[in-house]
Design an enzyme around this catalytic site. Structure first.
Site, short mmCIF file in Angstrom:
data_model
loop_
_atom_site.label_atom_id
_atom_site.label_comp_id
_atom_site.label_asym_id
_atom_site.label_seq_id
_atom_site.Cartn_x
_atom_site.Cartn_y
_atom_site.Cartn_z
CG HIS A 61 34.27 39.96 38.45
ND1 HIS A 61 34.95 39.43 39.48
CD2 HIS A 61 35.14 40.98 38.06
CE1 HIS A 61 36.02 40.02 39.64
NE2 HIS A 61 36.31 40.89 38.84
CG HIS A 63 37.34 42.37 35.31
ND1 HIS A 63 37.00 43.19 36.58
CD2 HIS A 63 36.65 42.89 34.49
CE1 HIS A 63 36.70 44.30 36.30
NE2 HIS A 63 36.49 44.13 35.00
CG ASP A 65 41.78 39.37 37.80
OD1 ASP A 65 40.79 39.56 37.28
OD2 ASP A 65 42.11 39.95 38.78
CG HIS A 66 38.21 37.38 39.29
ND1 HIS A 66 38.11 37.18 40.73
CD2 HIS A 66 38.80 38.34 39.06
CE1 HIS A 66 38.77 38.00 41.13
NE2 HIS A 66 39.02 38.84 40.37
CG HIS A 142 34.26 45.31 40.32
ND1 HIS A 142 35.51 46.12 40.82
CD2 HIS A 142 34.86 44.39 39.51
CE1 HIS A 142 36.49 45.70 40.22
NE2 HIS A 142 36.30 44.86 39.60
CG ASP A 211 37.74 41.96 41.80
OD1 ASP A 211 38.23 42.59 40.61
OD2 ASP A 211 38.34 41.04 42.30
CG HIS A 270 41.85 40.27 44.49
ND1 HIS A 270 41.89 41.42 43.99
CD2 HIS A 270 41.74 39.38 43.14
CE1 HIS A 270 41.50 41.75 42.52
NE2 HIS A 270 41.44 40.34 42.09
#
Length: 305
Positions: A61, A63, A65-66, A142, A211, A270
């Site tokens: 996805h 966000h 941090d990904h 999520h 997530d 995570h």
């Protein structure tokens, strides 16, 4: 045989002792990388992996941090140097996100192939085939569109050379039969693969979830995997309400999922930046699923049945 590594195991922000969550899956020199947060190229090198082997990048996805580490990873590949295409797959809107992130990269010496996996259409996205590995996806629960991934290595049936020898089949035709093709011998006999094979072999399977809140379809999607990699933001039940509000999973959530889907082993990943010692909470989840490890940066495993 599949080699698996988690170069990073952290969520939200990279820490001095923990890079952001990503997953490396390699088969016969070709690698799949899942997620690419800030500093992923450094985490990969620290784990002793070769970025040049990446053929497919899967994004769960959008966000930060990904995916925010994408420009750095692409520049690293450009300096390998790389000329072969790189496929990037992820949720709808991926093309727009990649286009925005690559504004800060110079002209790359290799093309990018973008594949958007739309789970809202009538038909689910077809599997992605790379380097002998088959990749399928599942829409998560999520705060935004997020995908979980399953990677399967479907192996050839067992070839029986004794059966082949008894039928006077030339050795040069063994590979053809093992690949599932029928052959005609010089004496006009037709030999089918079934005459020299000893049955199917189970695939090697890995599933990756982060997530999300747990839901019923996850256990079916991850059924009988050799390795389930699943998030564990916290283990302390006092953090459950916060975890559920932000639509994440705790140690126990992932342990219950592993038990339900029949996974052979579970790696937790995570972690919240506030969770300094994940291994301290493993004993809680082991009451539900004993074959569990609180993964650390660089953890590696070779799966060979």
């Amino acid at each position: 045989m599949i080699d698996v590594c988690l170069p990073g195991t952290g969520g939200m922000i990279p820490l001095p002792n923990r890079w952001l969550t990503c997953c490396w899956i390699e088969h016969q020199g070709a690698a799949i990388l899942i997620d690419c947060g800030e500093g992923t190229q450094i985490a990969i090198k620290k784990a002793g992996l070769k970025p040049s082997r990446i053929e497919l990048l899967l994004i769960t996805h959008f966000h930060a941090d990904h995916i925010s580490g994408l420009p750095g990873l692409l520049l690293t590949l450009a300096n390998v140097p790389r000329t072969a295409p790189l496929t990037i797959a992820g949720p709808p809107g991926l093309g727009k996100i990649v286009s925005a992130l690559t504004v800060i990269t110079p002209r790359l010496p290799f093309p990018l192939e973008i594949i958007e996996l739309n789970h809202k259409s009538e038909q689910p996205p077809p599997p992605l085939e790379r380097g002998g590995l088959s990749v399928t996806s599942l829409s998560m629960r999520h705060g935004m569109t997020c995908l979980g991934y399953r990677v399967d290595l479907f192996r050839k049936p067992i070839f029986n050379p004794q059966k082949a020898a008894a039928l006077d089949i030339p050795v040069k035709l063994y590979k053809v039969l093992h690949a599932g093709e029928t052959v005609t011998l010089p004496d006009k006999r037709v030999i089918t693969p079934e005459q020299v094979l000893d049955g199917e072999r189970k695939p090697i399977s890995i599933c990756y979830f982060t997530d999300t809140r747990p839901f019923i379809q996850m256990s079916e999607f991850a059924k009988n995997v050799d390795l389930l990699i699943s998030e564990g933001m916290y283990y302390d039940e006092e953090m459950r309400q916060k975890t559920e509000e932000k639509k994440h999973m705790m140690f126990l959530d992932s342990a219950k999922l592993a038990a339900k889907c029949g996974a052979k082993r579970l790696w937790l990943t995570h972690y919240s930046p506030a969770l300094e010692r994940p291994k301290d909470g493993v004993h809680i989840a082991k009451r539900v699923f004993p074959y569990i490890i609180a993964a650390h940066d660089g953890i590696q495993l070779t799966i060979d049945k």
